[in-house]
Design an enzyme around this catalytic site. Structure first.
Site, PDB file in Angstrom:
ATOM      1  N   CYS A   1       0.822  -1.204   0.000  1.00 14.65           N
ATOM      2  CA  CYS A   1       0.000   0.000   0.000  1.00 14.65           C
ATOM      3  C   CYS A   1       0.856   1.253   0.000  1.00 14.65           C
ATOM      4  CB  CYS A   1      -0.901   0.001   1.229  1.00 14.65           C
ATOM      5  SG  CYS A   1       0.053  -0.191   2.744  1.00 14.65           S
ATOM      6  N   ASP A  57       2.401   2.476   2.641  1.00 15.54           N
ATOM      7  CA  ASP A  57       2.341   3.169   3.923  1.00 15.54           C
ATOM      8  C   ASP A  57       3.677   3.052   4.661  1.00 15.54           C
ATOM      9  OD1 ASP A  57      -0.236   3.724   3.335  1.00 15.54           O
ATOM     10  OD2 ASP A  57      -1.117   2.202   4.629  1.00 15.54           O
ATOM     11  N   CYS A  64      -2.900   3.881   6.779  1.00 13.80           N
ATOM     12  CA  CYS A  64      -4.326   3.667   6.999  1.00 13.80           C
ATOM     13  C   CYS A  64      -4.654   3.706   8.488  1.00 13.80           C
ATOM     14  CB  CYS A  64      -4.712   2.311   6.431  1.00 13.80           C
ATOM     15  SG  CYS A  64      -4.095   0.962   7.427  1.00 13.80           S
ATOM     16  N   CYS A  69      -1.069  -4.466   8.279  1.00 15.59           N
ATOM     17  CA  CYS A  69      -0.880  -3.228   9.043  1.00 15.59           C
ATOM     18  C   CYS A  69      -0.306  -3.545  10.425  1.00 15.59           C
ATOM     19  CB  CYS A  69      -2.191  -2.462   9.177  1.00 15.59           C
ATOM     20  SG  CYS A  69      -3.232  -2.507   7.706  1.00 15.59           S
TER      21      CYS A  69
HETATM   22  S1  FES Z   1      -3.323  -0.571   4.415  1.00  9.02           S
HETATM   23 FE1  FES Z   1      -1.209  -0.606   4.435  1.00  9.02          FE
HETATM   24  S2  FES Z   1      -0.656  -0.359   6.457  1.00  9.02           S
HETATM   25 FE2  FES Z   1      -2.764  -0.503   6.473  1.00  9.02          FE
END
Ligand code: FES
Lengths: 141, 215
Positions: free
Chosen positions: A37, A39, A64, A107
Protein backbone atom coordinates in the site's frame (compact mmCIF):
# COMPACT_ATOMS: atom_id res chain seq x y z
CA UNK A 1 -14.54 -0.99 5.73
CA UNK A 2 -15.90 -1.24 9.23
CA UNK A 3 -13.30 -0.42 11.82
CA UNK A 4 -13.66 -1.72 15.35
CA UNK A 5 -14.26 0.78 18.15
CA UNK A 6 -10.75 0.29 19.44
CA UNK A 7 -9.27 1.13 16.06
CA UNK A 8 -11.41 4.24 15.85
CA UNK A 9 -10.42 5.27 19.34
CA UNK A 10 -6.70 4.96 18.57
CA UNK A 11 -7.19 6.61 15.23
CA UNK A 12 -9.00 9.59 16.66
CA UNK A 13 -6.90 9.88 19.80
CA UNK A 14 -3.57 8.39 18.87
CA UNK A 15 -1.30 7.90 21.87
CA UNK A 16 2.33 8.89 21.80
CA UNK A 17 2.54 10.57 18.44
CA UNK A 18 5.80 12.36 17.92
CA UNK A 19 9.48 11.69 17.82
CA UNK A 20 12.47 11.23 20.08
CA UNK A 21 15.98 12.41 19.33
CA UNK A 22 17.64 10.05 16.90
CA UNK A 23 21.03 11.11 18.25
CA UNK A 24 20.28 9.91 21.77
CA UNK A 25 22.25 6.68 22.29
CA UNK A 26 19.37 5.33 24.37
CA UNK A 27 16.85 5.83 21.63
CA UNK A 28 16.19 3.16 19.02
CA UNK A 29 14.43 4.07 15.78
CA UNK A 30 12.58 1.75 13.45
CA UNK A 31 11.37 2.92 10.08
CA UNK A 32 9.40 0.39 8.07
CA UNK A 33 7.01 0.35 5.16
CA UNK A 34 4.39 -1.85 3.56
CA UNK A 35 4.96 -2.13 -0.17
CA UNK A 36 1.42 -3.40 -0.83
CA UNK A 37 0.00 0.00 0.00
CA UNK A 38 3.02 2.29 0.29
CA UNK A 39 2.34 3.17 3.92
CA UNK A 40 5.26 4.07 6.19
CA UNK A 41 5.67 3.86 9.95
CA UNK A 42 8.30 5.21 12.32
CA UNK A 43 8.48 3.90 15.86
CA UNK A 44 11.00 4.89 18.51
CA UNK A 45 11.80 3.60 21.97
CA UNK A 46 13.83 5.22 24.72
CA UNK A 47 15.45 2.69 26.98
CA UNK A 48 16.72 3.25 30.48
CA UNK A 49 20.24 1.83 30.15
CA UNK A 50 20.46 0.90 33.83
CA UNK A 51 17.30 -1.19 33.94
CA UNK A 52 16.75 -2.12 30.29
CA UNK A 53 13.18 -0.89 30.61
CA UNK A 54 11.51 1.16 27.90
CA UNK A 55 10.70 4.53 29.44
CA UNK A 56 9.15 6.17 26.46
CA UNK A 57 7.86 5.26 23.03
CA UNK A 58 6.72 7.43 20.16
CA UNK A 59 5.43 6.83 16.68
CA UNK A 60 4.50 8.57 13.52
CA UNK A 61 2.59 6.69 10.84
CA UNK A 62 1.56 7.79 7.41
CA UNK A 63 -0.94 5.17 6.49
CA UNK A 64 -4.33 3.67 7.00
CA UNK A 65 -6.38 3.75 10.18
CA UNK A 66 -5.35 0.24 11.15
CA UNK A 67 -1.67 1.05 10.80
CA UNK A 68 -2.10 4.14 12.95
CA UNK A 69 -4.07 2.21 15.55
CA UNK A 70 -1.55 -0.66 15.52
CA UNK A 71 1.39 1.63 16.11
CA UNK A 72 -0.46 3.68 18.70
CA UNK A 73 -1.33 0.52 20.60
CA UNK A 74 2.23 -0.76 20.22
CA UNK A 75 3.68 2.34 21.88
CA UNK A 76 1.24 1.94 24.76
CA UNK A 77 2.29 -1.65 25.24
CA UNK A 78 5.98 -0.89 24.94
CA UNK A 79 6.18 1.53 27.84
CA UNK A 80 7.30 -0.21 30.99
CA UNK A 81 8.40 -3.35 29.17
CA UNK A 82 11.97 -4.57 29.06
CA UNK A 83 13.63 -4.80 25.68
CA UNK A 84 13.23 -8.56 25.68
CA UNK A 85 9.58 -8.40 26.62
CA UNK A 86 9.05 -5.93 23.83
CA UNK A 87 10.51 -8.37 21.32
CA UNK A 88 7.88 -10.89 22.37
CA UNK A 89 5.03 -8.68 21.11
CA UNK A 90 3.50 -10.37 18.09
CA UNK A 91 1.39 -8.87 15.37
CA UNK A 92 -1.28 -11.44 16.23
CA UNK A 93 -1.59 -9.82 19.69
CA UNK A 94 -2.35 -6.55 17.95
CA UNK A 95 -4.79 -8.20 15.56
CA UNK A 96 -6.82 -9.68 18.39
CA UNK A 97 -6.72 -6.57 20.57
CA UNK A 98 -7.95 -4.38 17.71
CA UNK A 99 -10.11 -7.04 16.02
CA UNK A 100 -8.45 -6.38 12.67
CA UNK A 101 -9.98 -8.10 9.63
CA UNK A 102 -7.76 -10.32 7.44
CA UNK A 103 -7.10 -7.61 4.86
CA UNK A 104 -5.63 -5.43 7.60
CA UNK A 105 -3.22 -7.95 9.01
CA UNK A 106 -0.31 -6.47 7.13
CA UNK A 107 -0.88 -3.23 9.04
CA UNK A 108 -0.23 -5.04 12.31
CA UNK A 109 2.78 -6.78 10.79
CA UNK A 110 4.11 -3.34 10.04
CA UNK A 111 3.87 -2.46 13.74
CA UNK A 112 5.65 -5.64 14.80
CA UNK A 113 8.37 -4.98 12.25
CA UNK A 114 8.72 -1.44 13.54
CA UNK A 115 9.18 -2.64 17.12
CA UNK A 116 11.83 -5.13 16.04
CA UNK A 117 13.59 -2.54 13.92
CA UNK A 118 13.58 0.03 16.74
CA UNK A 119 15.02 -2.41 19.23
CA UNK A 120 17.66 -3.70 16.91
CA UNK A 121 18.66 -0.10 16.22
CA UNK A 122 18.90 0.52 19.96
CA UNK A 123 21.05 -2.57 20.44
CA UNK A 124 23.30 -1.61 17.58
CA UNK A 125 23.79 1.83 19.06
CA UNK A 126 24.59 0.40 22.47
CA UNK A 127 27.17 -1.92 21.01
CA UNK A 128 28.74 0.92 19.04
CA UNK A 129 28.86 3.56 21.76
CA UNK A 130 30.22 1.24 24.43
CA UNK A 131 29.62 2.92 27.76
CA UNK A 132 27.83 6.20 27.13
CA UNK A 133 28.54 7.49 30.66
CA UNK A 134 32.31 7.43 30.11
CA UNK A 135 32.00 9.11 26.78
CA UNK A 136 29.93 11.91 28.23
CA UNK A 137 32.63 12.50 30.83
CA UNK A 138 35.30 13.09 28.22
CA UNK A 139 36.25 16.72 27.90
CA UNK A 140 35.21 18.32 24.67
CA UNK A 141 38.00 19.83 22.65
CA UNK B 1 -1.53 -33.75 -23.93
CA UNK B 2 -5.17 -34.15 -23.05
CA UNK B 3 -7.88 -36.21 -24.70
CA UNK B 4 -10.90 -34.49 -26.15
CA UNK B 5 -13.94 -35.80 -24.33
CA UNK B 6 -16.10 -35.54 -27.41
CA UNK B 7 -14.03 -37.39 -30.01
CA UNK B 8 -11.10 -38.78 -28.06
CA UNK B 9 -8.48 -37.04 -30.18
CA UNK B 10 -5.35 -35.76 -28.46
CA UNK B 11 -5.02 -32.02 -27.92
CA UNK B 12 -2.11 -30.09 -26.49
CA UNK B 13 -2.61 -28.72 -23.01
CA UNK B 14 -2.75 -25.13 -24.14
CA UNK B 15 -5.28 -25.73 -26.94
CA UNK B 16 -8.60 -24.00 -26.55
CA UNK B 17 -10.40 -26.31 -28.98
CA UNK B 18 -10.00 -29.92 -30.02
CA UNK B 19 -7.96 -29.94 -33.23
CA UNK B 20 -10.14 -32.76 -34.60
CA UNK B 21 -13.75 -32.01 -33.80
CA UNK B 22 -13.41 -28.33 -32.75
CA UNK B 23 -15.15 -28.92 -29.43
CA UNK B 24 -14.24 -26.34 -26.80
CA UNK B 25 -11.95 -27.91 -24.20
CA UNK B 26 -12.39 -27.53 -20.44
CA UNK B 27 -10.06 -25.03 -18.80
CA UNK B 28 -7.51 -26.48 -16.42
CA UNK B 29 -6.08 -23.46 -14.67
CA UNK B 30 -2.97 -25.00 -13.29
CA UNK B 31 -1.98 -26.17 -16.73
CA UNK B 32 -1.97 -22.79 -18.31
CA UNK B 33 -1.02 -19.21 -17.58
CA UNK B 34 -2.01 -15.85 -18.99
CA UNK B 35 0.80 -15.72 -21.52
CA UNK B 36 0.18 -19.21 -22.80
CA UNK B 37 -3.54 -18.60 -22.94
CA UNK B 38 -2.97 -15.70 -25.28
CA UNK B 39 -0.44 -17.69 -27.29
CA UNK B 40 2.34 -15.35 -26.22
CA UNK B 41 5.84 -16.11 -24.99
CA UNK B 42 6.62 -15.25 -21.35
CA UNK B 43 7.96 -11.86 -22.23
CA UNK B 44 7.36 -8.44 -20.81
CA UNK B 45 7.18 -6.28 -23.85
CA UNK B 46 3.74 -6.82 -25.28
CA UNK B 47 2.30 -4.91 -28.17
CA UNK B 48 -0.98 -3.44 -26.97
CA UNK B 49 -2.64 -3.56 -30.40
CA UNK B 50 -1.70 -7.16 -30.94
CA UNK B 51 -2.92 -8.07 -27.48
CA UNK B 52 -6.24 -6.46 -28.11
CA UNK B 53 -6.64 -8.27 -31.40
CA UNK B 54 -5.98 -11.56 -29.72
CA UNK B 55 -8.52 -10.66 -27.08
CA UNK B 56 -11.17 -9.95 -29.68
CA UNK B 57 -10.55 -13.13 -31.61
CA UNK B 58 -10.59 -15.31 -28.53
CA UNK B 59 -13.56 -13.68 -26.93
CA UNK B 60 -15.52 -14.22 -30.10
CA UNK B 61 -14.51 -17.87 -30.15
CA UNK B 62 -15.43 -18.42 -26.52
CA UNK B 63 -18.56 -16.36 -26.50
CA UNK B 64 -21.23 -18.09 -24.36
CA UNK B 65 -23.90 -17.24 -26.96
CA UNK B 66 -22.40 -19.81 -29.30
CA UNK B 67 -22.70 -22.47 -26.67
CA UNK B 68 -26.23 -21.77 -25.69
CA UNK B 69 -27.46 -25.13 -26.91
CA UNK B 70 -24.26 -27.06 -26.29
CA UNK B 71 -23.66 -29.74 -23.68
CA UNK B 72 -23.22 -28.58 -20.08
CA UNK B 73 -19.49 -29.24 -20.10
CA UNK B 74 -19.03 -27.10 -23.18
CA UNK B 75 -21.15 -24.30 -21.81
CA UNK B 76 -19.06 -24.37 -18.70
CA UNK B 77 -15.87 -24.36 -20.70
CA UNK B 78 -17.03 -21.35 -22.66
CA UNK B 79 -17.83 -19.41 -19.49
CA UNK B 80 -14.58 -20.38 -17.84
CA UNK B 81 -12.50 -19.52 -20.85
CA UNK B 82 -14.29 -16.21 -21.24
CA UNK B 83 -13.70 -15.15 -17.68
CA UNK B 84 -10.10 -16.39 -17.66
CA UNK B 85 -9.55 -14.45 -20.84
CA UNK B 86 -10.74 -11.25 -19.19
CA UNK B 87 -8.52 -11.74 -16.17
CA UNK B 88 -5.60 -12.51 -18.41
CA UNK B 89 -6.20 -9.45 -20.53
CA UNK B 90 -6.51 -7.12 -17.57
CA UNK B 91 -3.27 -8.42 -16.13
CA UNK B 92 -1.22 -8.43 -19.31
CA UNK B 93 -2.47 -5.06 -20.45
CA UNK B 94 -1.02 -3.25 -17.44
CA UNK B 95 2.78 -3.15 -17.56
CA UNK B 96 3.08 -3.35 -13.79
CA UNK B 97 0.49 -6.06 -13.24
CA UNK B 98 2.30 -7.96 -16.00
CA UNK B 99 5.60 -7.78 -14.15
CA UNK B 100 3.96 -8.82 -10.90
CA UNK B 101 2.30 -11.72 -12.63
CA UNK B 102 5.52 -12.84 -14.24
CA UNK B 103 7.26 -12.68 -10.86
CA UNK B 104 4.65 -14.92 -9.29
CA UNK B 105 4.80 -17.34 -12.23
CA UNK B 106 8.56 -17.55 -11.86
CA UNK B 107 8.27 -17.94 -8.09
CA UNK B 108 9.94 -14.62 -7.45
CA UNK B 109 7.18 -12.66 -5.76
CA UNK B 110 8.09 -11.13 -2.42
CA UNK B 111 7.35 -13.52 0.41
CA UNK B 112 4.93 -11.63 2.58
CA UNK B 113 5.19 -8.09 3.85
CA UNK B 114 8.03 -8.78 6.24
CA UNK B 115 10.42 -9.81 3.53
CA UNK B 116 9.08 -7.12 1.26
CA UNK B 117 9.77 -4.25 3.62
CA UNK B 118 13.35 -5.41 4.02
CA UNK B 119 13.92 -5.37 0.32
CA UNK B 120 13.09 -1.71 -0.01
CA UNK B 121 16.21 0.37 0.44
CA UNK B 122 16.14 2.24 3.77
CA UNK B 123 17.10 5.46 1.99
CA UNK B 124 13.87 5.35 0.01
CA UNK B 125 11.83 4.84 3.17
CA UNK B 126 13.58 7.81 4.75
CA UNK B 127 12.84 9.94 1.76
CA UNK B 128 9.21 8.89 1.64
CA UNK B 129 8.83 9.53 5.33
CA UNK B 130 10.39 12.98 5.12
CA UNK B 131 8.18 13.92 2.20
CA UNK B 132 5.11 12.72 4.06
CA UNK B 133 6.09 14.98 6.93
CA UNK B 134 6.43 17.82 4.50
CA UNK B 135 2.96 17.10 3.17
CA UNK B 136 1.66 17.16 6.70
CA UNK B 137 3.15 20.57 7.27
CA UNK B 138 1.64 21.89 4.10
CA UNK B 139 -1.75 20.62 5.26
CA UNK B 140 -1.29 22.48 8.50
CA UNK B 141 -0.28 25.62 6.64
CA UNK B 142 -3.46 25.42 4.63
CA UNK B 143 -5.60 24.71 7.64
CA UNK B 144 -4.24 27.80 9.35
CA UNK B 145 -5.14 29.91 6.33
CA UNK B 146 -1.77 30.44 4.64
CA UNK B 147 -2.00 32.02 1.16
CA UNK B 148 -2.45 29.53 -1.64
CA UNK B 149 0.71 30.51 -3.55
CA UNK B 150 2.76 29.77 -0.47
CA UNK B 151 1.68 26.20 0.12
CA UNK B 152 1.34 25.47 -3.57
CA UNK B 153 4.92 26.39 -4.32
CA UNK B 154 6.01 24.27 -1.39
CA UNK B 155 4.11 21.32 -2.75
CA UNK B 156 5.52 21.81 -6.20
CA UNK B 157 9.01 21.85 -4.75
CA UNK B 158 8.29 18.72 -2.73
CA UNK B 159 7.14 16.77 -5.74
CA UNK B 160 10.17 17.43 -7.88
CA UNK B 161 12.48 14.79 -6.44
CA UNK B 162 9.71 12.24 -6.29
CA UNK B 163 8.63 12.96 -9.85
CA UNK B 164 12.21 12.48 -10.95
CA UNK B 165 12.33 9.24 -9.06
CA UNK B 166 9.23 7.98 -10.77
CA UNK B 167 10.66 8.72 -14.16
CA UNK B 168 13.87 6.98 -13.29
CA UNK B 169 11.78 4.07 -12.14
CA UNK B 170 9.81 3.81 -15.34
CA UNK B 171 13.01 3.82 -17.29
CA UNK B 172 14.55 1.11 -15.17
CA UNK B 173 11.43 -1.00 -15.52
CA UNK B 174 11.66 -0.72 -19.27
CA UNK B 175 15.34 -1.53 -19.39
CA UNK B 176 14.96 -4.49 -17.11
CA UNK B 177 11.97 -5.72 -19.09
CA UNK B 178 13.99 -5.58 -22.28
CA UNK B 179 16.79 -7.50 -20.63
CA UNK B 180 14.40 -10.16 -19.43
CA UNK B 181 12.91 -10.54 -22.89
CA UNK B 182 16.27 -10.89 -24.52
CA UNK B 183 18.09 -13.07 -22.08
CA UNK B 184 15.60 -14.39 -19.55
CA UNK B 185 18.14 -14.13 -16.74
CA UNK B 186 16.65 -14.73 -13.36
CA UNK B 187 18.64 -12.03 -11.56
CA UNK B 188 16.79 -9.55 -13.73
CA UNK B 189 13.63 -10.77 -12.04
CA UNK B 190 14.98 -9.84 -8.63
CA UNK B 191 15.76 -6.35 -9.81
CA UNK B 192 12.29 -6.11 -11.32
CA UNK B 193 10.73 -7.18 -8.08
CA UNK B 194 12.58 -4.48 -6.16
CA UNK B 195 11.36 -1.85 -8.60
CA UNK B 196 7.79 -3.08 -8.23
CA UNK B 197 8.04 -2.99 -4.45
CA UNK B 198 9.28 0.58 -4.49
CA UNK B 199 6.58 1.71 -6.79
CA UNK B 200 3.68 1.89 -4.39
CA UNK B 201 5.58 4.23 -2.10
CA UNK B 202 6.26 6.60 -4.91
CA UNK B 203 2.76 6.46 -6.33
CA UNK B 204 1.20 6.82 -2.94
CA UNK B 205 3.18 9.96 -2.25
CA UNK B 206 2.45 11.47 -5.62
CA UNK B 207 -1.23 10.73 -5.16
CA UNK B 208 -1.13 12.55 -1.82
CA UNK B 209 0.52 15.57 -3.42
CA UNK B 210 -1.95 15.57 -6.29
CA UNK B 211 -4.82 15.42 -3.87
CA UNK B 212 -3.57 18.49 -2.04
CA UNK B 213 -2.93 20.39 -5.24
CA UNK B 214 -6.34 19.66 -6.70
CA UNK B 215 -8.25 20.88 -3.69
S1 FES C 1 -3.32 -0.57 4.42
FE1 FES C 1 -1.21 -0.61 4.43
S2 FES C 1 -0.66 -0.36 6.46
FE2 FES C 1 -2.76 -0.50 6.47
Amino acid sequence: MAYSNKVIDHYENPRNVGSLSKEDPNVGTGLVGAPECGDVMKLQVKVNPATGVIDDAKFKTFGCGSAIASSSLATEWLKGKTVDEALAIKNTDIVSELSLPPVKIHCSVLAEDAIKAAISDYKKKQAATGKPAEKAAQPTA
Amino acid sequence: MQACRACGAGASLDAHFCPQCRTILPLVRRQTDYFTFFGLPRKLRIDAVDLEQRLRTLSRQFHPDYFYNAATAERRASLERSSYLNDAYRTLKSPVARVEYLLSLEGRAANGPEEASKQVPPALLEEVFALNEELDEVREMRASGAPAEEWRSRLERARQPIDAKREEHEQQLQELSARWDERGESDVLDALRDRVLERNYINNLLAGIERELSQ
